[in-house]
Design a protein around this motif. Sequence first.
Motif, PDB file in Angstrom:
ATOM      1  N   ASN A   1      15.278  21.158   5.591  1.00 52.82           N
ATOM      2  CA  ASN A   1      14.590  22.411   5.274  1.00 52.82           C
ATOM      3  C   ASN A   1      14.781  23.460   6.359  1.00 52.82           C
ATOM      4  OD1 ASN A   1      13.563  21.548   2.765  1.00 52.82           O
ATOM      5  ND2 ASN A   1      11.918  20.451   3.797  1.00 52.82           N
ATOM      6  N   ALA A   2      14.875  23.030   7.593  1.00 51.16           N
ATOM      7  CA  ALA A   2      15.057  23.987   8.687  1.00 51.16           C
ATOM      8  C   ALA A   2      16.387  24.724   8.545  1.00 51.16           C
ATOM      9  CB  ALA A   2      14.993  23.270  10.027  1.00 51.16           C
ATOM     10  N   LYS A   3      17.373  24.036   7.984  1.00 52.66           N
ATOM     11  CA  LYS A   3      18.684  24.642   7.807  1.00 52.66           C
ATOM     12  C   LYS A   3      18.903  25.136   6.381  1.00 52.66           C
ATOM     13  CE  LYS A   3      20.909  21.775  11.343  1.00 52.66           C
ATOM     14  NZ  LYS A   3      21.988  20.797  11.643  1.00 52.66           N
ATOM     15  N   ASN A   4      17.914  24.917   5.514  1.00 50.80           N
ATOM     16  CA  ASN A   4      18.039  25.287   4.096  1.00 50.80           C
ATOM     17  C   ASN A   4      19.322  24.705   3.490  1.00 50.80           C
ATOM     18  OD1 ASN A   4      16.052  26.473   2.614  1.00 50.80           O
ATOM     19  ND2 ASN A   4      16.804  28.574   2.853  1.00 50.80           N
ATOM     20  N   THR A   5      19.550  23.452   3.798  1.00 50.14           N
ATOM     21  CA  THR A   5      20.793  22.803   3.387  1.00 50.14           C
ATOM     22  C   THR A   5      20.507  21.514   2.630  1.00 50.14           C
ATOM     23  OG1 THR A   5      21.953  23.719   5.287  1.00 50.14           O
ATOM     24  CG2 THR A   5      23.003  21.874   4.159  1.00 50.14           C
ATOM     25  N   LEU A   6      21.229  21.345   1.560  1.00 52.75           N
ATOM     26  CA  LEU A   6      21.180  20.136   0.738  1.00 52.75           C
ATOM     27  C   LEU A   6      22.409  19.292   1.062  1.00 52.75           C
ATOM     28  CD1 LEU A   6      19.913  18.703  -1.872  1.00 52.75           C
ATOM     29  CD2 LEU A   6      21.645  19.998  -3.151  1.00 52.75           C
ATOM     30  N   TYR A   7      22.236  17.970   1.073  1.00 49.87           N
ATOM     31  CA  TYR A   7      23.346  17.074   1.375  1.00 49.87           C
ATOM     32  C   TYR A   7      23.520  16.036   0.272  1.00 49.87           C
ATOM     33  CZ  TYR A   7      22.681  18.892   6.096  1.00 49.87           C
ATOM     34  OH  TYR A   7      22.548  19.721   7.182  1.00 49.87           O
ATOM     35  N   LEU A   8      24.735  15.532   0.196  1.00 49.44           N
ATOM     36  CA  LEU A   8      25.010  14.360  -0.627  1.00 49.44           C
ATOM     37  C   LEU A   8      25.888  13.440   0.204  1.00 49.44           C
ATOM     38  CD1 LEU A   8      24.621  13.045  -3.457  1.00 49.44           C
ATOM     39  CD2 LEU A   8      26.918  13.907  -4.013  1.00 49.44           C
ATOM     40  N   GLN A   9      25.311  12.335   0.657  1.00 51.44           N
ATOM     41  CA  GLN A   9      26.063  11.320   1.376  1.00 51.44           C
ATOM     42  C   GLN A   9      26.670  10.366   0.354  1.00 51.44           C
ATOM     43  OE1 GLN A   9      26.678  10.953   4.776  1.00 51.44           O
ATOM     44  NE2 GLN A   9      28.071   9.323   4.112  1.00 51.44           N
ATOM     45  N   MET A  10      27.985  10.300   0.351  1.00 49.29           N
ATOM     46  CA  MET A  10      28.707   9.470  -0.608  1.00 49.29           C
ATOM     47  C   MET A  10      29.300   8.281   0.135  1.00 49.29           C
ATOM     48  SD  MET A  10      30.698  12.646  -2.437  1.00 49.29           S
ATOM     49  CE  MET A  10      31.583  11.609  -3.577  1.00 49.29           C
ATOM     50  N   ASN A  11      28.893   7.088  -0.210  1.00 49.47           N
ATOM     51  CA  ASN A  11      29.387   5.865   0.400  1.00 49.47           C
ATOM     52  C   ASN A  11      30.050   4.980  -0.659  1.00 49.47           C
ATOM     53  OD1 ASN A  11      28.243   6.581   2.950  1.00 49.47           O
ATOM     54  ND2 ASN A  11      26.268   5.774   2.257  1.00 49.47           N
ATOM     55  N   SER A  12      30.916   4.087  -0.194  1.00 50.81           N
ATOM     56  CA  SER A  12      31.587   3.139  -1.096  1.00 50.81           C
ATOM     57  C   SER A  12      32.182   3.859  -2.295  1.00 50.81           C
ATOM     58  CB  SER A  12      30.592   2.060  -1.559  1.00 50.81           C
ATOM     59  OG  SER A  12      30.034   1.377  -0.465  1.00 50.81           O
ATOM     60  N   VAL A  13      32.906   4.919  -2.033  1.00 51.76           N
ATOM     61  CA  VAL A  13      33.406   5.749  -3.135  1.00 51.76           C
ATOM     62  C   VAL A  13      34.452   4.993  -3.953  1.00 51.76           C
ATOM     63  CG1 VAL A  13      32.886   7.916  -1.978  1.00 51.76           C
ATOM     64  CG2 VAL A  13      35.141   6.863  -1.671  1.00 51.76           C
ATOM     65  N   LYS A  14      34.540   5.390  -5.216  1.00 54.60           N
ATOM     66  CA  LYS A  14      35.448   4.780  -6.175  1.00 54.60           C
ATOM     67  C   LYS A  14      36.357   5.856  -6.766  1.00 54.60           C
ATOM     68  CE  LYS A  14      31.750   1.601  -7.570  1.00 54.60           C
ATOM     69  NZ  LYS A  14      30.939   1.098  -8.719  1.00 54.60           N
ATOM     70  N   PRO A  15      37.480   5.462  -7.354  1.00 55.46           N
ATOM     71  CA  PRO A  15      38.362   6.472  -7.976  1.00 55.46           C
ATOM     72  C   PRO A  15      37.632   7.332  -9.009  1.00 55.46           C
ATOM     73  CG  PRO A  15      39.509   4.381  -7.786  1.00 55.46           C
ATOM     74  CD  PRO A  15      38.079   4.122  -7.380  1.00 55.46           C
ATOM     75  N   GLU A  16      36.691   6.745  -9.719  1.00 56.19           N
ATOM     76  CA  GLU A  16      35.957   7.500 -10.738  1.00 56.19           C
ATOM     77  C   GLU A  16      34.981   8.520 -10.149  1.00 56.19           C
ATOM     78  OE1 GLU A  16      36.221   4.164 -10.490  1.00 56.19           O
ATOM     79  OE2 GLU A  16      34.344   3.154 -11.083  1.00 56.19           O
ATOM     80  N   ASP A  17      34.842   8.551  -8.828  1.00 61.99           N
ATOM     81  CA  ASP A  17      34.036   9.600  -8.196  1.00 61.99           C
ATOM     82  C   ASP A  17      34.837  10.886  -7.994  1.00 61.99           C
ATOM     83  OD1 ASP A  17      32.570   7.079  -6.093  1.00 61.99           O
ATOM     84  OD2 ASP A  17      31.731   7.970  -7.922  1.00 61.99           O
TER      85      ASP A  17
ATOM     86  N   GLY B   1      22.466   3.549  -5.238  1.00 62.94           N
ATOM     87  CA  GLY B   1      22.806   2.557  -4.222  1.00 62.94           C
ATOM     88  C   GLY B   1      24.023   2.920  -3.390  1.00 62.94           C
ATOM     89  N   ARG B   2      24.789   3.924  -3.831  1.00 61.92           N
ATOM     90  CA  ARG B   2      25.971   4.349  -3.072  1.00 61.92           C
ATOM     91  C   ARG B   2      25.828   5.763  -2.500  1.00 61.92           C
ATOM     92  NH1 ARG B   2      30.689   5.108  -5.562  1.00 61.92           N
ATOM     93  NH2 ARG B   2      29.761   5.674  -7.575  1.00 61.92           N
ATOM     94  N   PHE B   3      25.178   6.631  -3.263  1.00 65.11           N
ATOM     95  CA  PHE B   3      25.003   8.028  -2.834  1.00 65.11           C
ATOM     96  C   PHE B   3      23.561   8.264  -2.409  1.00 65.11           C
ATOM     97  CE2 PHE B   3      28.562  10.057  -5.649  1.00 65.11           C
ATOM     98  CZ  PHE B   3      29.476   9.164  -5.115  1.00 65.11           C
ATOM     99  N   ASN B   4      23.380   9.196  -1.489  1.00 64.14           N
ATOM    100  CA  ASN B   4      22.031   9.548  -1.049  1.00 64.14           C
ATOM    101  C   ASN B   4      21.903  11.063  -0.964  1.00 64.14           C
ATOM    102  OD1 ASN B   4      19.378   8.671   0.187  1.00 64.14           O
ATOM    103  ND2 ASN B   4      20.145  10.031   1.778  1.00 64.14           N
ATOM    104  N   ILE B   5      20.886  11.600  -1.620  1.00 72.00           N
ATOM    105  CA  ILE B   5      20.636  13.036  -1.586  1.00 72.00           C
ATOM    106  C   ILE B   5      19.517  13.316  -0.591  1.00 72.00           C
ATOM    107  CG2 ILE B   5      18.993  12.957  -3.537  1.00 72.00           C
ATOM    108  CD1 ILE B   5      20.088  15.698  -4.395  1.00 72.00           C
ATOM    109  N   SER B   6      19.676  14.377   0.182  1.00 69.40           N
ATOM    110  CA  SER B   6      18.660  14.726   1.170  1.00 69.40           C
ATOM    111  C   SER B   6      18.697  16.222   1.428  1.00 69.40           C
ATOM    112  CB  SER B   6      18.892  13.953   2.470  1.00 69.40           C
ATOM    113  OG  SER B   6      20.144  14.301   3.040  1.00 69.40           O
ATOM    114  N   LYS B   7      17.667  16.697   2.124  1.00 69.72           N
ATOM    115  CA  LYS B   7      17.564  18.118   2.467  1.00 69.72           C
ATOM    116  C   LYS B   7      17.193  18.278   3.921  1.00 69.72           C
ATOM    117  CE  LYS B   7      14.887  20.609  -0.028  1.00 69.72           C
ATOM    118  NZ  LYS B   7      13.670  20.987  -0.754  1.00 69.72           N
TER     119      LYS B   7
END
Length: 124
Positions: free
Chosen positions: A74-90, A66-72
């Motif tokens: 393919n044209a750029k051969n790149t993986l992403y991690l969108q981190m939202n509402s981050v907390k100190p424990e991240d 619910g806070r992070f989103n993983i995506s790719k």
Amino acid sequence: QVHLVESGGGSVQVGGSLRLSCQASGATSTDNYCMTWFRQAPGQEREGIASIYSDFITIYVDSVKGRFNISKDNAKNTLYLQMNSVKPEDTAIYYCAAARRLCRRDFSSVFEAWGEGTQVTVSP
């Protein structure tokens, strides 16, 4: 042999957002790979937090759901991690990894390739 390089780490305040990237090289496509983000906080074991397979099969650990989103991209051969509402424990070093097989829900696949990691620090 897949080679992975992470980027996008840095300092962010609580509640903020950050996007991590993982550039893959050495493979024509990562479509048949389980691409996964791991993280390791100081004094703790490395844990799997998000996986993606074949663009639309995703798995998340409960602590980031619910806070992070993983995506790719393919044209750029790149993986992403969108981190939202981050907390100190991240706060942790974040690694991307590739396994040429289906993802497992417990992130227990044997990964053939690992990046060197990028530091994420969440401050109050």
